[in-house]
Design an enzyme around this catalytic site. Structure first.
Site, PDB file in Angstrom:
ATOM      1  CD  GLU A 118      -3.605 -22.755  31.040  1.00 43.87           C
ATOM      2  OE1 GLU A 118      -3.169 -22.506  32.170  1.00 43.87           O
ATOM      3  OE2 GLU A 118      -3.866 -23.919  30.632  1.00 43.87           O
ATOM      4  CG  ASP A 133     -10.024 -14.364  37.785  1.00 43.33           C
ATOM      5  OD1 ASP A 133     -10.782 -14.403  36.800  1.00 43.33           O
ATOM      6  OD2 ASP A 133      -9.832 -15.330  38.527  1.00 43.33           O
ATOM      7  NE  ARG A 180     -10.610 -17.724  36.933  1.00 43.73           N
ATOM      8  CZ  ARG A 180     -10.389 -18.418  38.045  1.00 43.73           C
ATOM      9  NH1 ARG A 180     -10.472 -19.732  38.031  1.00 43.73           N
ATOM     10  NH2 ARG A 180     -10.090 -17.809  39.172  1.00 43.73           N
ATOM     11  CB  CYS A 194      -5.521 -27.288  38.469  1.00 45.21           C
ATOM     12  SG  CYS A 194      -5.381 -25.505  38.741  1.00 45.21           S
TER      13      CYS A 194
HETATM   14 ZN   LIG Z   1      -3.390 -24.919  38.073  1.00 48.38          ZN
END
Ligand SMILES: [Zn+2]
Length: 444
Positions: free
Chosen positions: A317, A357, A359, A288
């Site tokens: 997050e 996921d 998101r 990241c």
């Molecule tokens: Zn990360």
């Protein structure tokens, strides 16, 4: 608390303490601000109440109508939920503990945007922006003539400027990978940016349409899965806008913001979802921070060519599963038979969270539409989910820029190889299943 003392949609006196039905007058002098002694339920529309309508997608902000989510403006509230995303809960703590006067009126002198962004044609397309208020930065300009004592109309977007200092940029200058220009990148390595903080504002019909579900179904499940936190989701079909208690988005613009919408100038974009462990603390289990810094580097180079660069930083997050889930998954990955392996990377997340996921990248394109983006010359992302969201939203992507292999930390090989095998953009192909099982991370 006696039920017959509560009137829906109107003020009603109820005891602040369960079990003591009669309200007690507060006779002791207190230096702290007065706490409200009554509860007003807005869970049903009061017959006489007339709130200002929100015509989502209207080009003129006056016609679109203000978003009134303040609790100081109770009878004019035309949304569900309140301001500041998850921080609204801290506001409740501050009021409950007596340090914040719930009637405090924000003094917004000199707080208006330092750079004008928009309006863009996308602002008046109700399908292009559904998760933020495009006019949220400038309510004072549109509704300044409203009596601010009556109508508490607050911004949901703030736009300012900053100099940011990232150690890696100084290293890149020293290595000759980045050039100091004195305007965008200063000799001391500091980077000049325009930045915008955006709180979420959800237009529920648009959101439901985007997610391909019925609005009622969305409202019902939002109500239930927040522990019945917002009854108006199911009792106030006249209200269509929701201020959810979640994290927002920050936009960093490098270069001239006017270049974003100029088709003759190049634009670089990185959409980055929060990873506190790597972004702030430099954890080496994922890519990241190095990829974010590479994105900033590409944005600087594009801005120095006369274009602009955009970093969109979303508070999602751990793929919006949260950091507790993320750390549980780290443990599960490292303790499983055979250790942390690329072939089991997504499986361990799914075991803990039930999904890989959450998101919902299909909502991410809104912020790019808000900025007026129509073409991205350099998309600094390998994510197929982000690429698909952006292109499905009608924006052109000219080039996708993967993370340079030398920037991938050794322990993050598991992540990057697993993602490439799952469909992330890759210039060097995908490893076989057997190969993936050989890509391993440290024990701890
Ligand atoms: Zn990360």
């Amino acid at each position: 608390m006696t039920e017959d003392r509560i009137e829906e949609g109107s003020e009603a006196q109820v005891s602040a303490q369960p079990g003591t039905p009669t309200p007690q007058p507060d006779v002791s002098p207190s230096p702290k601000p007065a706490k409200p002694k009554h509860i007003i339920l807005n869970s049903h529309q009061h017959r006489a109440a007339q709130v200002l309508p929100i015509q989502w997608g209207a080009a003129d902000p006056r016609q679109r109508g203000p978003v009134i989510g303040s609790l100081r403006s109770l009878k004019h509230r035309n949304v569900i939920g309140t301001h500041a995303g998850s921080y609204g809960v801290y506001r409740a703590l501050a009021v409950a503990s007596g340090v914040l006067d719930p009637t405090h009126k924000a003094d917004l002198t000199d707080t208006s945007p330092v750079v004008e962004l928009g309006p863009h044609p996308s602002w008046s397309d109700p399908n292009k922006i559904v998760s933020l208020d495009p006019f949220g930065a400038t309510p004072a300009a549109a509704f300044g003539d409203y009596d601010s004592n009556e109508y508490d109309i607050l911004p949901t977007i703030a736009i300012t400027k900053a100099h940011i200092n990232i150690p890696e940029l100084r290293d890149e200058i020293a290595q000759g990978r980045l050039q100091v220009d004195g305007q965008i990148l200063k000799p001391d390595g500091s980077l000049v940016v325009t930045k915008a903080a955006i709180d979420p504002v959800w237009h529920l019909p648009g959101l439901a349409k985007r997610l391909k579900i019925e609005e009622w179904e969305l409202r019902r499940v939002l109500f239930q899965q927040t522990g019945n936190m917002f009854p108006e989701l199911v009792t106030r079909p006249d209200l269509h806008v929701f201020l959810p208690p979640i994290g927002g988005t920050t936009v960093y613009i490098i270069g001239d913001p006017a270049a974003i919408t100029n088709p003759d100038l190049p634009l670089a974009v990185r959409v980055h979802d929060e990873c506190n462990g790597s972004d702030v603390f430099g954890s080496d289990i994922c890519t990241c921070r190095p990829y974010l810094v590479h994105g900033i580097e590409v944005c600087i180079q594009t801005a120095q060519e006369g274009g602009a660069g955009i970093i969109v930083y979303c508070r999602k997050e751990g793929r919006a599963l949260g950091e507790v889930t993320k750390f549980l998954v780290y443990n599960a990955r490292k303790r499983q038979e055979g250790g942390d392996r690329a072939d089991a990377y997504f499986l361990r997340t799914e075991c803990v969270a039930g999904v890989q996921d959450m998101r919902f990248q299909e909502l991410m394109s809104d912020v790019l539409h808000w900025l007026g983006v129509t073409r991205i010359d350099r998309l600094v992302s390998m994510s197929n989910m982000k690429y698909n969201a952006i292109t499905h939203a009608g924006m052109e992507v000219v080039e996708r820029i993967p993370i340079p292999p030398e920037l991938v930390p050794a322990d993050a090989q598991v992540e990057i190889e697993a993602k490439k095998a799952a469909g992330y953009y890759s210039e060097d192909g995908v490893r076989s299943e057997a190969d993936l099982g050989q890509v391993k991370g440290r024990d701890y």
